[in-house]
Design a protein around this motif. Structure first.
Motif, PDB file in Angstrom:
ATOM      1  N   UNK A 121      16.318  19.251 -16.761  1.00 19.28           N
ATOM      2  CA  UNK A 121      15.428  20.236 -16.141  1.00 19.28           C
ATOM      3  C   UNK A 121      16.264  21.368 -15.545  1.00 19.28           C
ATOM      4  N   UNK A 122      15.707  22.583 -15.420  1.00 20.49           N
ATOM      5  CA  UNK A 122      16.470  23.705 -14.859  1.00 20.49           C
ATOM      6  C   UNK A 122      16.910  23.426 -13.423  1.00 20.49           C
ATOM      7  N   UNK A 123      18.187  23.626 -13.154  1.00 25.27           N
ATOM      8  CA  UNK A 123      18.729  23.335 -11.827  1.00 25.27           C
ATOM      9  C   UNK A 123      18.040  24.149 -10.745  1.00 25.27           C
ATOM     10  N   UNK A 124      17.794  25.422 -11.015  1.00 24.68           N
ATOM     11  CA  UNK A 124      17.156  26.274 -10.007  1.00 24.68           C
ATOM     12  C   UNK A 124      15.770  25.754  -9.642  1.00 24.68           C
ATOM     13  N   UNK A 125      15.039  25.285 -10.654  1.00 25.52           N
ATOM     14  CA  UNK A 125      13.709  24.740 -10.382  1.00 25.52           C
ATOM     15  C   UNK A 125      13.787  23.472  -9.551  1.00 25.52           C
ATOM     16  N   UNK A 126      14.734  22.593  -9.879  1.00 24.24           N
ATOM     17  CA  UNK A 126      14.868  21.340  -9.141  1.00 24.24           C
ATOM     18  C   UNK A 126      15.222  21.601  -7.682  1.00 24.24           C
ATOM     19  N   UNK A 127      16.093  22.566  -7.440  1.00 22.04           N
ATOM     20  CA  UNK A 127      16.468  22.891  -6.061  1.00 22.04           C
ATOM     21  C   UNK A 127      15.251  23.422  -5.293  1.00 22.04           C
ATOM     22  N   UNK A 128      14.459  24.259  -5.944  1.00 20.89           N
ATOM     23  CA  UNK A 128      13.255  24.773  -5.295  1.00 20.89           C
ATOM     24  C   UNK A 128      12.240  23.683  -5.033  1.00 20.89           C
ATOM     25  N   UNK A 129      12.133  22.731  -5.975  1.00 24.68           N
ATOM     26  CA  UNK A 129      11.180  21.631  -5.805  1.00 24.68           C
ATOM     27  C   UNK A 129      11.556  20.760  -4.602  1.00 24.68           C
ATOM     28  N   UNK A 130      12.845  20.441  -4.481  1.00 26.04           N
ATOM     29  CA  UNK A 130      13.249  19.564  -3.375  1.00 26.04           C
ATOM     30  C   UNK A 130      13.134  20.265  -2.024  1.00 26.04           C
TER      31      UNK A 130
END
Length: 324
Positions: free
Chosen positions: A189-198
């Motif tokens: 999954x895109x790292x930027x998206x995962x950081x925003x999700x957490x």
């Protein structure tokens, strides 16, 4: 043709599942260490230790990994070393700062895939590895990873209130890493998206939209809910048919899953809509799966039948949340 399990069989499976059995070990450990009555910023039993620090809290947590998992899927075990710790920090309303690891392996060739996964996890979630311990002359593979984070306002396991709605938020955009019960919605999954999700959980805490939360652990969704309810000295009625679930995945299997992104929150009814939007706006499935009440019993229902999963007045689960 195999018939699906009955509601009573599902409840029995949750009570006696391996993941929940491991959580029951917490009760004895707390007793042996004499920690049950110790005053703390947040009582024992939460996802992280919360240490008052200036205008907020330092958060400290550690995860150890099953030897079989490390041996069978070493890259993902290393990745999880960061990912599940980040999840613990997020569940407390915090943001991660750094991790340290302890790794024992038979030789460097066995250590390398674990370290590759650990590095990938650190880069994906933007959390540096700042130290640790290593040994490549051991009889087998063992991994533990600790994390430091910080929260401005806490989400805890001790603040679910009667009248709250129980909200589940799970990223369904993943797959099982067979044969293990891990639902992986992170690798690839895109790292930027995962950081925003957490970061969603920290935003919810900082904006005062909830006070209680827990990340879904190896105990599964209902097992995790039981720990939250016990710590808060409340009960709940959980609707299994309202739990976010991927298409084609059997309910009984899903209830034992350990999702890479999965949280339970206890939310005042007036804040449910904005909390749900925080998740759904980012493509994460979220719904109200039950209600918190003043009783000490947790039940599951399919909309027509109901079964008791745990009676906290009759038996403790992890031994936290008891009056001392």
């Amino acid at each position: 043709m195999t018939l699906p399990p009955s509601l009573a069989e599902i409840a029995h499976g949750i009570r006696h599942g391996r993941g929940l059995a491991h959580k029951r070990d917490i009760d004895a450990v707390i007793g042996r260490l004499g920690l049950g009555g110790r005053a703390a910023a947040v009582p024992l039993g939460d996802d992280c230790a919360a240490i008052p620090d200036g205008d907020g809290y330092l958060l400290l947590a550690i995860e150890g990994f099953m030897d079989g998992f490390v041996a069978d899927d070493p890259y993902f075990a290393g990745f999880c070393g960061v990912m599940v710790n980040v999840s613990d920090i997020a569940a407390m309303g915090g943001r991660p700062i750094a991790v340290v690891d302890a790794l024992w392996s038979r030789d460097q060739s066995h250590a390398d895939p674990v370290l590759a996964g650990l590095r990938a996890g650190a880069e994906t979630f933007g959390v540096p590895v700042v130290g640790g311990h290593s040994n490549t002359r051991n009889a087998g593979e063992h991994l533990a990873v600790a994390i430091l984070g910080r929260a401005k306002r806490l989400l805890t396991s001790f603040d679910a209130m009667p009248g709250d709605s129980l909200v589940a938020a799970i990223d369904l955009r993943g797959r099982f890493r067979d044969p293990h019960p891990y639902w992986d919605a992170a690798t690839g999954a895109p790292a930027e998206r995962l950081r925003g999700d957490t970061a969603i959980l920290a935003g919810i805490a900082e904006d005062g939209l909830a006070k209680a939360a827990k990340d879904i652990s190896m105990a599964g969704l209902v097992g995790t809910a039981l720990m939250l309810l016990e710590c808060s000295r409340v009960g709940a009625a959980i609707r299994l048919d309202r739990i976010p679930r991927p298409e084609g995945i059997d309910l009984a299997r899903w209830l034992t899953a350990f999702p890479s992104f999965g949280y339970l929150l206890s939310v005042s009814p007036s804040n449910v809509a904005p909390v749900l939007r925080r998740f759904t706006d980012r493509g994460i499935a979220a719904s109200v799966i039950g209600g918190v009440d003043a009783g000490r019993i947790a039940t599951v229902s399919d909309g027509t039948e109901e079964a008791v999963v745990w009676d906290f007045a009759a038996s403790p689960l992890i031994g936290c949340g008891q009056e001392t």
